[in-house]
Scaffold this motif. Structure first.
Motif, PDB file in Angstrom:
ATOM      1  N   MET A 223     -25.632  26.733  42.960  1.00  0.00           N
ATOM      2  CA  MET A 223     -26.259  27.540  41.926  1.00  0.00           C
ATOM      3  C   MET A 223     -26.970  28.752  42.527  1.00  0.00           C
ATOM      4  N   ARG A 224     -27.625  28.551  43.682  1.00  0.00           N
ATOM      5  CA  ARG A 224     -28.350  29.663  44.292  1.00  0.00           C
ATOM      6  C   ARG A 224     -27.387  30.773  44.721  1.00  0.00           C
ATOM      7  N   ALA A 225     -26.174  30.408  45.120  1.00  0.00           N
ATOM      8  CA  ALA A 225     -25.188  31.420  45.508  1.00  0.00           C
ATOM      9  C   ALA A 225     -24.811  32.279  44.307  1.00  0.00           C
ATOM     10  N   VAL A 226     -24.652  31.651  43.157  1.00  0.00           N
ATOM     11  CA  VAL A 226     -24.335  32.391  41.931  1.00  0.00           C
ATOM     12  C   VAL A 226     -25.479  33.343  41.589  1.00  0.00           C
ATOM     13  N   GLU A 227     -26.728  32.854  41.709  1.00  0.00           N
ATOM     14  CA  GLU A 227     -27.885  33.703  41.443  1.00  0.00           C
ATOM     15  C   GLU A 227     -27.940  34.879  42.415  1.00  0.00           C
ATOM     16  N   LEU A 228     -27.599  34.642  43.668  1.00  0.00           N
ATOM     17  CA  LEU A 228     -27.604  35.708  44.670  1.00  0.00           C
ATOM     18  C   LEU A 228     -26.570  36.779  44.331  1.00  0.00           C
ATOM     19  N   VAL A 229     -25.368  36.361  43.961  1.00  0.00           N
ATOM     20  CA  VAL A 229     -24.328  37.322  43.572  1.00  0.00           C
ATOM     21  C   VAL A 229     -24.794  38.138  42.372  1.00  0.00           C
ATOM     22  N   GLU A 230     -25.371  37.464  41.374  1.00  0.00           N
ATOM     23  CA  GLU A 230     -25.859  38.171  40.179  1.00  0.00           C
ATOM     24  C   GLU A 230     -26.973  39.155  40.538  1.00  0.00           C
ATOM     25  N   ALA A 231     -27.878  38.742  41.430  1.00  0.00           N
ATOM     26  CA  ALA A 231     -28.970  39.633  41.850  1.00  0.00           C
ATOM     27  C   ALA A 231     -28.421  40.870  42.567  1.00  0.00           C
ATOM     28  N   CYS A 232     -27.410  40.702  43.388  1.00  0.00           N
ATOM     29  CA  CYS A 232     -26.803  41.849  44.082  1.00  0.00           C
ATOM     30  C   CYS A 232     -26.136  42.797  43.098  1.00  0.00           C
ATOM     31  N   HIS A 233     -25.404  42.246  42.125  1.00  0.00           N
ATOM     32  CA  HIS A 233     -24.781  43.096  41.105  1.00  0.00           C
ATOM     33  C   HIS A 233     -25.833  43.871  40.315  1.00  0.00           C
ATOM     34  N   GLU A 234     -26.932  43.201  39.965  1.00  0.00           N
ATOM     35  CA  GLU A 234     -27.998  43.870  39.215  1.00  0.00           C
ATOM     36  C   GLU A 234     -28.659  44.962  40.062  1.00  0.00           C
ATOM     37  N   ALA A 235     -28.881  44.688  41.340  1.00  0.00           N
ATOM     38  CA  ALA A 235     -29.481  45.694  42.226  1.00  0.00           C
ATOM     39  C   ALA A 235     -28.571  46.925  42.334  1.00  0.00           C
ATOM     40  N   LEU A 236     -27.285  46.698  42.491  1.00  0.00           N
ATOM     41  CA  LEU A 236     -26.342  47.825  42.557  1.00  0.00           C
ATOM     42  C   LEU A 236     -26.306  48.602  41.242  1.00  0.00           C
ATOM     43  N   ARG A 237     -26.390  47.911  40.117  1.00  0.00           N
ATOM     44  CA  ARG A 237     -26.421  48.583  38.814  1.00  0.00           C
ATOM     45  C   ARG A 237     -27.648  49.491  38.700  1.00  0.00           C
ATOM     46  N   ILE A 238     -28.788  48.981  39.140  1.00  0.00           N
ATOM     47  CA  ILE A 238     -30.027  49.772  39.082  1.00  0.00           C
ATOM     48  C   ILE A 238     -29.924  50.990  40.006  1.00  0.00           C
TER      49      ILE A 238
END
Length: 124
Positions: free
Chosen positions: A1-16
């Protein structure tokens, strides 16, 4: 689950980052001053508590970090004392494995962080 959260956090950071137009300050100056701060952060093995005291130049004068491992230490030791008697008939390898399992119930990260168990069996 933490890996999925990490991927999502990276996508959100790139979007910002991609959406930043360059307007406004990327950072604001923060003047140094004396103070004390506390924090807590959750991890799979428990809560990490920390406290920092800074002087007027913003230099850390005192820090206290209380990781979950030290918070759980007394309970781990008590459980091992009570469990080992029930497992006394096991060979040393099996006994060590059971003890390691009991420790990981409290701290699943410990076995990856260090060689954490040195088992010596004295049978009478």
């Amino acid at each position: 689950m933490r890996a999925v959260e990490l991927v999502e956090a990276c996508h959100e950071a790139l979007r910002i980052i991609d959406g930043w137009t360059g307007h406004g300050a990327a950072a604001v100056p923060v003047p140094a001053r004396a103070g004390e701060g506390y924090g807590a952060s959750e991890a799979p093995r428990g809560v990490l508590f920390h406290r920092y005291a800074l002087d007027s130049a913003g230099i850390i004068q005192d820090a206290q970090i209380v990781p979950p491992t030290s918070q759980n230490q007394a309970s781990v030791e008590a459980d091992l004392r009570s469990m080992v008697g029930a497992w006394a008939d096991l060979d040393e390898h099996a006994l060590q494995h059971r003890c390691e399992q009991a420790i990981r119930n409290y701290d699943p990260c410990i076995s990856c962080a260090t060689h954490f168990l040195d088992l010596t069996v004295e049978r009478t």
